[in-house]
Scaffold this motif. Structure first.
Motif, PDB file in Angstrom:
ATOM      1  N   VAL A   9       0.845  -1.203   0.000  1.00 26.72           N
ATOM      2  CA  VAL A   9       0.000   0.000   0.000  1.00 26.72           C
ATOM      3  C   VAL A   9       0.879   1.252   0.000  1.00 26.72           C
ATOM      4  O   VAL A   9       0.650   2.199  -0.760  1.00 26.72           O
ATOM      5  N   ARG A  10       1.885   1.260   0.874  1.00 32.43           N
ATOM      6  CA  ARG A  10       2.744   2.446   1.001  1.00 32.43           C
ATOM      7  C   ARG A  10       3.516   2.726  -0.288  1.00 32.43           C
ATOM      8  O   ARG A  10       3.608   3.863  -0.743  1.00 32.43           O
ATOM      9  N   ASP A  11       4.042   1.660  -0.913  1.00 29.64           N
ATOM     10  CA  ASP A  11       4.835   1.844  -2.128  1.00 29.64           C
ATOM     11  C   ASP A  11       3.988   2.367  -3.282  1.00 29.64           C
ATOM     12  O   ASP A  11       4.510   3.031  -4.191  1.00 29.64           O
ATOM     13  N   ASP A  12       2.699   2.081  -3.265  1.00 30.48           N
ATOM     14  CA  ASP A  12       1.821   2.544  -4.339  1.00 30.48           C
ATOM     15  C   ASP A  12       1.443   4.014  -4.164  1.00 30.48           C
ATOM     16  O   ASP A  12       0.875   4.616  -5.082  1.00 30.48           O
ATOM     17  N   ARG A  13       1.765   4.586  -3.008  1.00 31.31           N
ATOM     18  CA  ARG A  13       1.408   5.978  -2.767  1.00 31.31           C
ATOM     19  C   ARG A  13       2.177   6.941  -3.686  1.00 31.31           C
ATOM     20  O   ARG A  13       1.642   7.969  -4.090  1.00 31.31           O
ATOM     21  N   ILE A  14       3.436   6.619  -4.007  1.00 27.08           N
ATOM     22  CA  ILE A  14       4.239   7.540  -4.819  1.00 27.08           C
ATOM     23  C   ILE A  14       3.720   7.629  -6.249  1.00 27.08           C
ATOM     24  O   ILE A  14       3.438   8.729  -6.744  1.00 27.08           O
ATOM     25  N   PRO A  15       3.554   6.492  -6.969  1.00 27.48           N
ATOM     26  CA  PRO A  15       2.985   6.621  -8.315  1.00 27.48           C
ATOM     27  C   PRO A  15       1.588   7.225  -8.303  1.00 27.48           C
ATOM     28  O   PRO A  15       1.212   7.955  -9.231  1.00 27.48           O
ATOM     29  N   ARG A  16       0.806   6.955  -7.249  1.00 26.97           N
ATOM     30  CA  ARG A  16      -0.527   7.545  -7.148  1.00 26.97           C
ATOM     31  C   ARG A  16      -0.424   9.059  -7.033  1.00 26.97           C
ATOM     32  O   ARG A  16      -1.117   9.804  -7.737  1.00 26.97           O
ATOM     33  N   ALA A  17       0.459   9.538  -6.138  1.00 24.02           N
ATOM     34  CA  ALA A  17       0.608  10.983  -5.959  1.00 24.02           C
ATOM     35  C   ALA A  17       1.127  11.654  -7.222  1.00 24.02           C
ATOM     36  O   ALA A  17       0.692  12.757  -7.582  1.00 24.02           O
ATOM     37  N   LYS A  18       2.037  10.980  -7.925  1.00 24.31           N
ATOM     38  CA  LYS A  18       2.541  11.538  -9.187  1.00 24.31           C
ATOM     39  C   LYS A  18       1.419  11.610 -10.223  1.00 24.31           C
ATOM     40  O   LYS A  18       1.358  12.563 -11.025  1.00 24.31           O
ATOM     41  N   GLY A  19       0.527  10.637 -10.192  1.00 25.92           N
ATOM     42  CA  GLY A  19      -0.619  10.666 -11.092  1.00 25.92           C
ATOM     43  C   GLY A  19      -1.558  11.820 -10.776  1.00 25.92           C
ATOM     44  O   GLY A  19      -2.116  12.453 -11.684  1.00 25.92           O
ATOM     45  N   VAL A  20      -1.742  12.109  -9.480  1.00 21.83           N
ATOM     46  CA  VAL A  20      -2.571  13.244  -9.070  1.00 21.83           C
ATOM     47  C   VAL A  20      -1.950  14.555  -9.556  1.00 21.83           C
ATOM     48  O   VAL A  20      -2.645  15.431 -10.077  1.00 21.83           O
ATOM     49  N   VAL A  21      -0.621  14.678  -9.392  1.00 15.67           N
ATOM     50  CA  VAL A  21       0.081  15.874  -9.870  1.00 15.67           C
ATOM     51  C   VAL A  21      -0.122  16.050 -11.368  1.00 15.67           C
ATOM     52  O   VAL A  21      -0.390  17.161 -11.854  1.00 15.67           O
ATOM     53  N   ALA A  22      -0.014  14.958 -12.125  1.00 15.59           N
ATOM     54  CA  ALA A  22      -0.192  15.024 -13.576  1.00 15.59           C
ATOM     55  C   ALA A  22      -1.604  15.489 -13.936  1.00 15.59           C
ATOM     56  O   ALA A  22      -1.792  16.303 -14.856  1.00 15.59           O
ATOM     57  N   LYS A  23      -2.604  14.986 -13.207  1.00 12.96           N
ATOM     58  CA  LYS A  23      -3.980  15.408 -13.481  1.00 12.96           C
ATOM     59  C   LYS A  23      -4.180  16.887 -13.147  1.00 12.96           C
ATOM     60  O   LYS A  23      -4.877  17.613 -13.878  1.00 12.96           O
ATOM     61  N   LEU A  24      -3.571  17.344 -12.051  1.00 15.68           N
ATOM     62  CA  LEU A  24      -3.675  18.751 -11.688  1.00 15.68           C
ATOM     63  C   LEU A  24      -3.004  19.629 -12.741  1.00 15.68           C
ATOM     64  O   LEU A  24      -3.527  20.698 -13.094  1.00 15.68           O
ATOM     65  N   ASN A  25      -1.857  19.182 -13.234  1.00 15.58           N
ATOM     66  CA  ASN A  25      -1.177  19.932 -14.295  1.00 15.58           C
ATOM     67  C   ASN A  25      -2.075  20.048 -15.522  1.00 15.58           C
ATOM     68  O   ASN A  25      -2.153  21.114 -16.153  1.00 15.58           O
ATOM     69  N   ALA A  26      -2.763  18.964 -15.864  1.00 18.88           N
ATOM     70  CA  ALA A  26      -3.659  18.982 -17.018  1.00 18.88           C
ATOM     71  C   ALA A  26      -4.829  19.934 -16.802  1.00 18.88           C
ATOM     72  O   ALA A  26      -5.413  20.444 -17.769  1.00 18.88           O
TER      73      ALA A  26
END
Length: 285
Positions: free
Chosen positions: A93-110
């Motif tokens: 669960v913890r290791d999946d937090r980083i790619p998830r957060a990067k995905g959120v950043v990408a969506k915010l950038n869009a």
């Protein structure tokens, strides 16, 4: 006796280090405090070393879970932190937090928001990365006035424009894993409707049958009507009733000890646990 069984440090998304949290808990007049960072136990050593005399630490973690498409959290107390199966699931669960957060950043950038991964990483400061760190970045950028305002459908809430799913444990599996690790497990803020969809009561009844120990009733996100309803449900299902602040330091407007757990319930939690024991303070550092 004042007992707060749900607090976060910089090991996840709180703003106080584990040591600062212990000192503040002592200064707030608490007798018992639980360290329940999201999906991690890495704050334990620092917290234990800093325990002031008169304060007892309950080691724990808040586990990220999902059932029927609904995100939920489980508070695990006094489990063996090195038990292999539960440790492996927490790490997943913890290791999946980083790619998830990067995905959120990408969506915010869009969406035109100039948040960067470096900004989020700086805010997390080595802690277990979560949406509150991204929310803090949005506050820094002036996109929203408070962290809470970021958790809407417009931004980071479940199903929101910038929402990204991550690996979350099935709660029935979480119950099995925590119990196998000698711990006690409580459903955190089950009626927090402002966070999104909540788990129906028939599902909570199934969790009780599967070994759920209790539900967190007294919480800042529960209004009086919700608390009364949850107390009735707990009585019907023979579940323990807990109360706690869900303290995150300056990230949330709630004080340590704002809501507390009855000493008799705390005593029952410690009686049921076999994976670890509460740690009494010896003066700290």
């Amino acid at each position: 006796m004042r007992i707060d069984l749900h607090c976060h440090s910089t090991a996840s998304d709180g703003t106080d280090t584990p040591a600062e949290l212990m000192r503040k808990a002592g200064a707030a007049g608490l007798d018992v405090v639980a360290l329940t960072d999201h999906d991690t136990t890495r704050g334990y050593p620092e917290a234990v070393a800093a325990l002031p005399e008169g304060l007892t630490l309950v080691t724990g973690a808040e586990l990220s879970c999902r059932v029927d498409g609904v995100s939920m959290h489980m508070l695990a107390y006094l489990f063996d932190p090195e038990e292999p199966a539960l440790l492996a699931e927490r790490e997943l669960v913890r290791d999946d937090r980083i790619p998830r957060a990067k995905g959120v950043v990408a969506k915010l950038n869009a969406l035109g928001v100039p948040v960067t991964w470096e900004q989020v990483e700086r805010i997390a400061d080595g802690g277990s990365v979560g949406r509150p760190h991204v929310a803090t970045a949005l506050v820094e950028l002036g996109v929203v006035p408070t962290v809470g305002d970021a958790f809407t459908e417009e931004w980071l809430a479940d199903g929101g424009r910038a929402f990204v799913e991550k690996h979350e444990t099935n709660p029935f599996e979480a119950i099995r894993l925590v119990k196998s690790a000698g711990g006690v497990i409580v459903f955190a803020h089950p009626a927090a409707v402002k966070r999104g969809r909540t788990v129906p009561e028939d599902r909570i009844a199934e969790m009780a049958e599967a070994g759920l120990d209790g539900i967190e009733v007294d919480h800042v996100d529960h209004d009086p009507e919700a608390r009364d309803r949850l107390r009735g449900l707990a009585k019907e299902l023979d579940l323990l009733v807990t109360g706690s602040s869900d303290y995150h330091g300056s990230r949330k407007a709630v004080s340590l000890g704002a809501y507390t757990t009855d000493p008799d319930v705390y005593g029952e939690i410690t009686r049921r646990a076999t994976g670890a024991f509460p740690v009494p303070g010896a003066g700290g550092i």
